[in-house]
Scaffold this motif. Structure first.
Motif, PDB file in Angstrom:
ATOM      1  N   PRO A  37       0.956  -0.916  -0.022  1.00 44.30           N
ATOM      2  CA  PRO A  37       0.038  -0.163   0.074  1.00 44.30           C
ATOM      3  C   PRO A  37       0.864   1.549  -0.066  1.00 44.30           C
ATOM      4  CG  PRO A  37      -0.109  -0.836   1.935  1.00 44.30           C
ATOM      5  CD  PRO A  37       0.790  -1.324   1.540  1.00 44.30           C
ATOM      6  N   VAL A  38      -0.001   2.030  -0.564  1.00 46.00           N
ATOM      7  CA  VAL A  38       0.850   3.388  -0.890  1.00 46.00           C
ATOM      8  C   VAL A  38      -0.086   4.528   0.512  1.00 46.00           C
ATOM      9  CG1 VAL A  38       1.530   5.705  -1.838  1.00 46.00           C
ATOM     10  CG2 VAL A  38       2.013   3.486  -3.008  1.00 46.00           C
ATOM     11  N   THR A  39       0.086   5.475   1.452  1.00 51.67           N
ATOM     12  CA  THR A  39      -0.620   5.884   2.221  1.00 51.67           C
ATOM     13  C   THR A  39      -0.627   7.055   2.508  1.00 51.67           C
ATOM     14  OG1 THR A  39       0.877   5.547   4.500  1.00 51.67           O
ATOM     15  CG2 THR A  39      -0.751   3.321   3.873  1.00 51.67           C
ATOM     16  N   THR A  40      -1.564   7.815   2.902  1.00 52.62           N
ATOM     17  CA  THR A  40      -0.590   9.067   3.666  1.00 52.62           C
ATOM     18  C   THR A  40      -0.268   9.740   4.634  1.00 52.62           C
ATOM     19  OG1 THR A  40      -2.909   9.493   4.776  1.00 52.62           O
ATOM     20  CG2 THR A  40      -3.246  10.644   2.411  1.00 52.62           C
ATOM     21  N   LEU A  41       0.833  10.438   4.943  1.00 50.27           N
ATOM     22  CA  LEU A  41       1.285  10.345   6.718  1.00 50.27           C
ATOM     23  C   LEU A  41       0.514  10.412   7.668  1.00 50.27           C
ATOM     24  CD1 LEU A  41       3.666  13.611   6.023  1.00 50.27           C
ATOM     25  CD2 LEU A  41       4.170  11.620   5.935  1.00 50.27           C
ATOM     26  N   ALA A  42      -0.540  10.404   7.572  1.00 54.40           N
ATOM     27  CA  ALA A  42      -1.758  10.132   8.694  1.00 54.40           C
ATOM     28  C   ALA A  42      -1.942   8.334   8.160  1.00 54.40           C
ATOM     29  CB  ALA A  42      -2.884  10.641   8.629  1.00 54.40           C
ATOM     30  N   GLY A  43      -1.475   7.884   7.266  1.00 56.19           N
ATOM     31  CA  GLY A  43      -1.976   6.764   7.428  1.00 56.19           C
ATOM     32  C   GLY A  43      -3.255   6.043   6.290  1.00 56.19           C
ATOM     33  N   THR A  44      -3.634   6.571   5.743  1.00 61.61           N
ATOM     34  CA  THR A  44      -4.662   6.075   5.377  1.00 61.61           C
ATOM     35  C   THR A  44      -4.296   5.603   3.717  1.00 61.61           C
ATOM     36  OG1 THR A  44      -6.594   8.086   5.967  1.00 61.61           O
ATOM     37  CG2 THR A  44      -6.489   6.878   3.136  1.00 61.61           C
ATOM     38  N   ALA A  45      -4.744   4.747   3.195  1.00 59.36           N
ATOM     39  CA  ALA A  45      -3.519   3.692   2.247  1.00 59.36           C
ATOM     40  C   ALA A  45      -4.883   4.887   1.071  1.00 59.36           C
ATOM     41  CB  ALA A  45      -4.736   2.709   1.951  1.00 59.36           C
ATOM     42  N   VAL A  46      -3.959   4.813  -0.750  1.00 57.83           N
ATOM     43  CA  VAL A  46      -4.287   5.485  -1.052  1.00 57.83           C
ATOM     44  C   VAL A  46      -3.654   4.933  -2.861  1.00 57.83           C
ATOM     45  CG1 VAL A  46      -4.228   7.951  -0.694  1.00 57.83           C
ATOM     46  CG2 VAL A  46      -2.042   7.239  -0.649  1.00 57.83           C
ATOM     47  N   THR A  47      -4.048   3.345  -3.131  1.00 52.37           N
ATOM     48  CA  THR A  47      -3.782   2.601  -3.418  1.00 52.37           C
ATOM     49  C   THR A  47      -5.007   1.987  -3.079  1.00 52.37           C
ATOM     50  OG1 THR A  47      -1.905   1.656  -1.807  1.00 52.37           O
ATOM     51  CG2 THR A  47      -1.520   3.368  -3.715  1.00 52.37           C
ATOM     52  N   GLU A  48      -5.396   0.657  -4.635  1.00 50.58           N
ATOM     53  CA  GLU A  48      -6.089  -0.680  -4.419  1.00 50.58           C
ATOM     54  C   GLU A  48      -5.559  -1.833  -4.872  1.00 50.58           C
ATOM     55  OE1 GLU A  48      -9.722  -1.185  -4.831  1.00 50.58           O
ATOM     56  OE2 GLU A  48     -10.613   0.511  -4.200  1.00 50.58           O
ATOM     57  N   LEU A  49      -5.229  -2.814  -5.102  1.00 46.68           N
ATOM     58  CA  LEU A  49      -3.938  -4.465  -5.510  1.00 46.68           C
ATOM     59  C   LEU A  49      -5.742  -4.980  -5.890  1.00 46.68           C
ATOM     60  CD1 LEU A  49      -1.557  -5.367  -5.924  1.00 46.68           C
ATOM     61  CD2 LEU A  49      -2.083  -6.738  -3.825  1.00 46.68           C
ATOM     62  N   GLY A  50      -5.681  -5.412  -7.201  1.00 46.53           N
ATOM     63  CA  GLY A  50      -6.430  -6.153  -7.690  1.00 46.53           C
ATOM     64  C   GLY A  50      -8.008  -6.498  -7.137  1.00 46.53           C
ATOM     65  N   PRO A  51      -8.285  -5.037  -7.575  1.00 44.96           N
ATOM     66  CA  PRO A  51      -9.510  -4.706  -7.620  1.00 44.96           C
ATOM     67  C   PRO A  51     -10.679  -6.032  -8.446  1.00 44.96           C
ATOM     68  CG  PRO A  51      -8.848  -3.192  -8.157  1.00 44.96           C
ATOM     69  CD  PRO A  51      -8.084  -3.968  -8.249  1.00 44.96           C
ATOM     70  N   ALA A  52     -11.474  -5.947  -7.451  1.00 44.56           N
ATOM     71  CA  ALA A  52     -12.611  -7.078  -8.690  1.00 44.56           C
ATOM     72  C   ALA A  52     -13.207  -6.140  -9.946  1.00 44.56           C
ATOM     73  CB  ALA A  52     -14.231  -6.781  -7.759  1.00 44.56           C
ATOM     74  N   ASP A  53     -13.103  -4.778 -10.062  1.00 43.18           N
ATOM     75  CA  ASP A  53     -13.082  -4.537 -11.813  1.00 43.18           C
ATOM     76  C   ASP A  53     -12.223  -4.422 -12.499  1.00 43.18           C
ATOM     77  OD1 ASP A  53     -11.526  -2.155 -10.852  1.00 43.18           O
ATOM     78  OD2 ASP A  53     -13.122  -1.624  -9.234  1.00 43.18           O
TER      79      ASP A  53
END
Length: 281
Positions: A37-53
Motif C-alpha cells: 500500500p501507499v499511504t498518506t502521512l496519517a496512514g490513509t491508504a491511497v492505492t488498491e491492489l487487484g480490485p474486482a473491477d
C-alpha cells in the motif's frame, strides 16, 4: 524486519509505501513489481491492489498494454476491429536487483520478458520526500531500454483503434470509495474535461486525501493524462496516445512523474504550491 525483496519507503520515520518485487500472480495479470500500500502521512491508504473491477490493476507501477504485440498491462488485449480479446500474449516484468536502497528511496533493475525473450531492460528510481506535516512526494522515474537487435514500438488500445483508451506507462490505481473522487487541473475540472489532455499536473481528491500527479520533465509533460474517476479512480501518463512510440535498438525511453500524497482535500492553489515544491520549479 523488512523482507530483502520488499523495501518500505519512509518519510519522517513513518512507512508510506511498500515495494513488492516478486508478486505471485497468474500470467494473465502480467506479473510486475508495484508499490502497495501507499499511504498518506496519517496512514490513509491511497492505492488498491487487484480490485474486482480490474484485477490487473496493481497499486503504483509501470504497465504497458502493447510492446510489439505483447501485453505488459494484464487482462484482455484490444484487437482492432474485434475489441477486447483474451490472448496468450502476456509478458512479465522481472526484478533483478537493487543497485541502491535507502529508507527514503531505491533504484531497481528489471527485465521485461515475453515469449521467452527479453525485450526491455528497465532502471526504476523511486524516492519519498516530506513536503509538509500533512504531505509528501513520491518521485518515480523509469527508463526503458530496447535490448533486442531490432526496433520495438509501444502502443495502446487507442493506437490500435479504441478512441480515448491511450493507457500505458506510469499508472496509479487509487482507492475506491462510495463516492467518485473529484479531478481537476490548474484551469479545468471533471474527468471529461481532463482525460486525454495535457496539463502540468492533475489532482484527484477523495474523502480525506488528495493525490496530485505532475510530469517532472519536458518530455513527460508532453504525454497526455489518462484519467478515470466515475468508473474507478486511476491516473496514468500515456506513452502512446495518437501514434505508437518507437524504441530503436539500444535506445531508452525515460519518464518522470512526481506525485504529491496529502491528507485532506486540497484546494487548487495549495495543490499547485505543493507541486512546485515537489518538482522544484
Amino acid at each position: 524486519m523488512t523482507p530483502p525483496d520488499a523495501p518500505v519507503l519512509r518519510v519522517a520515520g513513518r512507512p508510506v509505501a511498500r515495494c513488492v518485487t516478486r508478486p505471485e500472480l497468474p500470467d494473465r495479470l502480467s506479473p510486475r513489481p508495484y508499490l502497495h500500500p501507499v499511504t498518506t502521512l496519517a496512514g490513509t491508504a491511497v492505492t488498491e491492489l487487484g480490485p474486482a473491477d480490474h484485477p490487473h490493476h496493481l497499486g503504483v507501477g509501470v504497465a504497458v498494454p502493447d510492446v510489439e504485440g505483447h501485453n505488459f498491462w494484464g487482462g484482455r488485449t484490444y484487437v482492432r476491429d474485434q475489441g477486447p480479446t483474451e490472448l496468450d500474449n502476456h509478458g512479465a516484468q522481472r526484478h533483478t536487483s537493487f543497485p541502491l536502497r535507502d529508507p527514503d528511496g531505491f533504484e531497481e533493475e528489471l527485465r521485461w520478458v515475453a515469449s521467452g525473450a527479453e525485450l526491455l531492460r528497465e532502471r526504476r528510481t523511486v524516492s519519498a520526500t516530506e513536503l509538509t506535516t500533512a504531505a509528501w512526494a513520491l518521485d518515480f522515474t523509469f527508463a526503458l531500454t530496447n535490448v533486442t537487435h531490432g526496433p520495438l514500438s509501444i502502443g495502446s488500445p487507442a493506437t490500435n483503434g479504441r478512441p480515448g483508451a491511450a493507457y500505458g506507462g506510469f499508472f496509479w490505481r487509487a482507492r475506491k470509495e462510495a463516492a467518485a473522487p473529484e479531478v481537476f487541473t490548474v484551469d479545468r475540472e471533471g474527468e471529461d474535461a481532463i482525460h486525454g489532455t495535457r496539463a502540468d499536473w492533475v489532482a484527484l481528491t477523495g474523502s480525506t486525501w488528495t493525490l496530485v500527479f505532475a510530469g517532472a520533465t519536458e518530455v513527460t509533460r508532453r504525454d497526455p493524462w489518462f484519467v478515470r474517476a466515475a468508473e474507478y479512480p486511476g491516473v496514468g501518463s500515456s506513452l502512446a496516445s495518437e501514434a505508437r512510440l518507437p524504441v530503436p535498438p539500444g535506445e531508452t525511453v525515460v519518464r518522470r512523474i512526481v506525485t504529491v500524497v496529502a491528507d485532506g482535500r486540497l484546494p487548487r492553489l495549495e495543490a499547485a504550491a505543493l507541486v512546485r515544491k515537489a518538482v522544484g520549479r
